[in-house]
Design a protein around this motif. Structure first.
Motif, PDB file in Angstrom:
ATOM      1  N   ASP A 157       8.303   1.971   6.113  1.00 29.05           N
ATOM      2  CA  ASP A 157       7.689   3.170   6.373  1.00 29.05           C
ATOM      3  C   ASP A 157       5.841   3.723   5.495  1.00 29.05           C
ATOM      4  O   ASP A 157       6.001   3.308   4.905  1.00 29.05           O
ATOM      5  CB  ASP A 157       8.665   4.232   6.084  1.00 29.05           C
ATOM      6  CG  ASP A 157       8.560   5.309   6.756  1.00 29.05           C
ATOM      7  OD1 ASP A 157       7.164   5.884   6.985  1.00 29.05           O
ATOM      8  OD2 ASP A 157       8.778   7.076   5.818  1.00 29.05           O
ATOM      9  N   CYS A 158       4.971   3.063   6.113  1.00 28.66           N
ATOM     10  CA  CYS A 158       3.828   3.459   5.586  1.00 28.66           C
ATOM     11  C   CYS A 158       3.125   4.781   5.085  1.00 28.66           C
ATOM     12  O   CYS A 158       3.543   5.479   5.594  1.00 28.66           O
ATOM     13  CB  CYS A 158       3.177   2.399   7.023  1.00 28.66           C
ATOM     14  SG  CYS A 158       2.813   0.796   7.477  1.00 28.66           S
ATOM     15  N   ALA A 159       2.762   4.886   4.170  1.00 28.64           N
ATOM     16  CA  ALA A 159       1.612   5.964   4.036  1.00 28.64           C
ATOM     17  C   ALA A 159       0.429   6.205   4.531  1.00 28.64           C
ATOM     18  O   ALA A 159       0.302   4.783   5.323  1.00 28.64           O
ATOM     19  CB  ALA A 159       1.411   5.915   1.895  1.00 28.64           C
ATOM     20  N   ASN A 181       0.669  -1.173   0.421  1.00 29.52           N
ATOM     21  CA  ASN A 181       0.135  -0.276   0.029  1.00 29.52           C
ATOM     22  C   ASN A 181       0.831   1.061  -0.117  1.00 29.52           C
ATOM     23  O   ASN A 181       0.696   2.326   0.409  1.00 29.52           O
ATOM     24  CB  ASN A 181      -0.824   0.474   1.273  1.00 29.52           C
ATOM     25  CG  ASN A 181      -2.239  -1.199   1.278  1.00 29.52           C
ATOM     26  OD1 ASN A 181      -2.758  -1.068   0.300  1.00 29.52           O
ATOM     27  ND2 ASN A 181      -2.280  -2.326   2.232  1.00 29.52           N
ATOM     28  N   GLY A 182       1.671   1.322  -0.703  1.00 27.34           N
ATOM     29  CA  GLY A 182       2.224   2.643  -0.468  1.00 27.34           C
ATOM     30  C   GLY A 182       3.608   2.604   0.137  1.00 27.34           C
ATOM     31  O   GLY A 182       4.152   4.062   0.589  1.00 27.34           O
ATOM     32  N   ASN A 229       3.453  -4.592  10.105  1.00 23.58           N
ATOM     33  CA  ASN A 229       4.120  -4.602   9.430  1.00 23.58           C
ATOM     34  C   ASN A 229       5.242  -4.386   8.167  1.00 23.58           C
ATOM     35  O   ASN A 229       6.038  -4.040   7.815  1.00 23.58           O
ATOM     36  CB  ASN A 229       4.788  -5.878  10.541  1.00 23.58           C
ATOM     37  CG  ASN A 229       4.589  -6.250  12.022  1.00 23.58           C
ATOM     38  OD1 ASN A 229       4.796  -5.345  12.327  1.00 23.58           O
ATOM     39  ND2 ASN A 229       4.895  -7.545  12.860  1.00 23.58           N
ATOM     40  N   ARG A 230       3.763  -5.137   7.368  1.00 24.30           N
ATOM     41  CA  ARG A 230       4.303  -4.106   6.291  1.00 24.30           C
ATOM     42  C   ARG A 230       3.135  -3.427   5.158  1.00 24.30           C
ATOM     43  O   ARG A 230       3.033  -3.814   4.536  1.00 24.30           O
ATOM     44  CB  ARG A 230       3.900  -6.190   5.677  1.00 24.30           C
ATOM     45  CG  ARG A 230       4.711  -6.622   5.535  1.00 24.30           C
ATOM     46  CD  ARG A 230       6.518  -6.400   5.163  1.00 24.30           C
ATOM     47  NE  ARG A 230       7.521  -7.303   5.801  1.00 24.30           N
ATOM     48  CZ  ARG A 230       8.291  -7.619   6.385  1.00 24.30           C
ATOM     49  NH1 ARG A 230       8.541  -5.991   7.638  1.00 24.30           N
ATOM     50  NH2 ARG A 230       9.333  -7.836   6.506  1.00 24.30           N
ATOM     51  N   CYS A 231       2.647  -2.633   6.164  1.00 28.86           N
ATOM     52  CA  CYS A 231       1.112  -1.584   6.297  1.00 28.86           C
ATOM     53  C   CYS A 231       0.280  -2.204   5.078  1.00 28.86           C
ATOM     54  O   CYS A 231      -0.535  -2.103   4.326  1.00 28.86           O
ATOM     55  CB  CYS A 231       2.153  -0.722   4.947  1.00 28.86           C
ATOM     56  SG  CYS A 231       3.922  -0.244   5.658  1.00 28.86           S
ATOM     57  N   GLU A 232       0.169  -3.359   5.758  1.00 31.64           N
ATOM     58  CA  GLU A 232      -1.137  -4.299   5.327  1.00 31.64           C
ATOM     59  C   GLU A 232      -2.247  -3.812   5.801  1.00 31.64           C
ATOM     60  O   GLU A 232      -3.410  -4.476   5.428  1.00 31.64           O
ATOM     61  CB  GLU A 232      -0.858  -5.949   6.193  1.00 31.64           C
ATOM     62  CG  GLU A 232      -1.043  -6.141   6.995  1.00 31.64           C
ATOM     63  CD  GLU A 232       0.283  -6.008   7.805  1.00 31.64           C
ATOM     64  OE1 GLU A 232       0.311  -7.039   9.130  1.00 31.64           O
ATOM     65  OE2 GLU A 232       0.880  -5.249   7.529  1.00 31.64           O
TER      66      GLU A 232
END
Length: 341
Positions: A292-294, A276-277, A300-303
């Motif tokens: 580093d999440c959007a 997700n970017g 952990n994986r911006c899921e």
């Protein structure tokens, strides 16, 4: 075996001064957290001013969709137990494994909390003097503001769980894809000392040693390098963070065995595993990766997106109210427990 500290950045200084008093609390999911002495009433506005004056941000108490999260805070990924539950809980758990209202290290810390029930949109804790309670910020002055700073993505560290001689420790760090930690600033030394105390709490080798023997006579003249030594003599003196000296630097023969600290540069992942970017960085030959999440995504994986995968965590079907109380869903990401009238 190595204990992964999973810390990105040259990190925080734990210090106290007469003006601008502040102290490092903990690192969590890519952010450093501090308490900073405020001047004046502990309102949300004053907490924000205090944090920004010290070069930090005012972290949101919980996810942005929670009705108690003000629009003026910065989302650092804190969610607490639930919307409206224990604020600052993740940091308190790192420090002591307890809720903030029972964690002595959180004494006097106030955070923003948007609610018509609290004047000034801030609450805090005094677990030493009054454990188990939350306090309205508008009733207190000159306490500590809860602040955060994103970690600089330039290095990360690992602490060993077993002792080695200095040369063997160097070799192990290289095998892992790093080097013995250089410890070139007081900030770095203070941070690593805090991590060691939380871990094995023993002395650790660092990447600092002399090139030759430097023994001095009583008149302070240097020993001649032409003098003969027996075989098996120590070749060098090496530096360590010494437990017996409050983790100040000390020197010992490099053949002695101590635990050790490895460091690695942080680089962009060869393959971006973040969803997700999100942007992926890694260290120690990609043994560890950090996303580093959007905006709008966590995990952990911006899921996980706000209001979707994590929504059930904040509904009555996933939570039990106290005996005799009823639960009522209040929107997508919150609920309310109430006593029967």
């Amino acid at each position: 075996m190595m204990r992964s500290v999973l810390i990105f950045g040259v990190l925080a200084v734990s210090f106290v001064s007469c003006e601008g008093e502040e102290a490092y609390l903990a690192s969590y999911q890519g952010w450093d957290y501090y308490k900073v002495r405020a001047s004046g009433t502990m309102t949300s506005a004053n907490i924000k001013i205090t944090c920004e004056a010290a070069g930090y941000v005012m972290p949101c108490p919980q996810e942005p969709t929670c009705q108690y999260t003000p629009s003026t805070c910065t989302d650092t990924g804190l969610v607490g137990i639930r919307c409206g539950g224990h604020l600052m809980d993740e940091i308190s758990q790192v420090l002591s494994g307890q809720n903030p209202i029972y964690c002595p290290a959180m004494e006097g810390i106030f955070t923003c909390f948007h609610s018509s029930s609290y004047a000034g949109d801030a609450i805090g804790v005094q677990p030493i003097t009054s454990p188990g309670n939350w306090f309205e910020g508008a009733d207190y002055s000159n306490q500590f503001a809860f602040c955060a700073k994103v970690l600089n993505a330039d290095k990360c560290f690992q602490l060993s769980e077993e002792p080695k001689a200095h040369q063997a420790a160097e070799g192990q760090c290289v095998t892992l894809g790093g080097t013995l930690a250089g410890v070139k600033t007081v900030a770095e030394q203070e941070f690593l000392a805090d991590q060691v105390r939380l871990g094995t709490d023993v002395s650790h080798w660092v990447g600092l040693k002399n090139g030759q023997e430097h023994f001095l006579y009583t008149d302070l003249s240097t020993m001649s390098s032409n003098l003969r030594w027996m075989s098996g003599k120590p070749e060098h003196l090496c530096a360590l963070l010494d437990k017996n000296g409050n983790y100040d630097l000390n020197a010992d023969f490099c053949t002695e065995q101590y635990n050790y600290v490895c460091e690695s540069d942080v680089v962009t992942c060869k393959q971006n595993v973040c969803l997700n970017g999100g942007n992926c960085t890694s260290c120690f030959n990609e043994t560890y990766a950090y996303c580093d999440c959007a905006p709008g995504f966590v995990g952990n994986r911006c899921e996980i997106s706000y209001g979707r995968a994590d929504a059930d965590l904040y509904r009555c079907e996933s939570f039990s109210c106290p005996y005799g109380w009823s639960c009522q869903d209040r929107g997508q990401l919150s609920f309310m427990c109430g006593a029967h009238v």
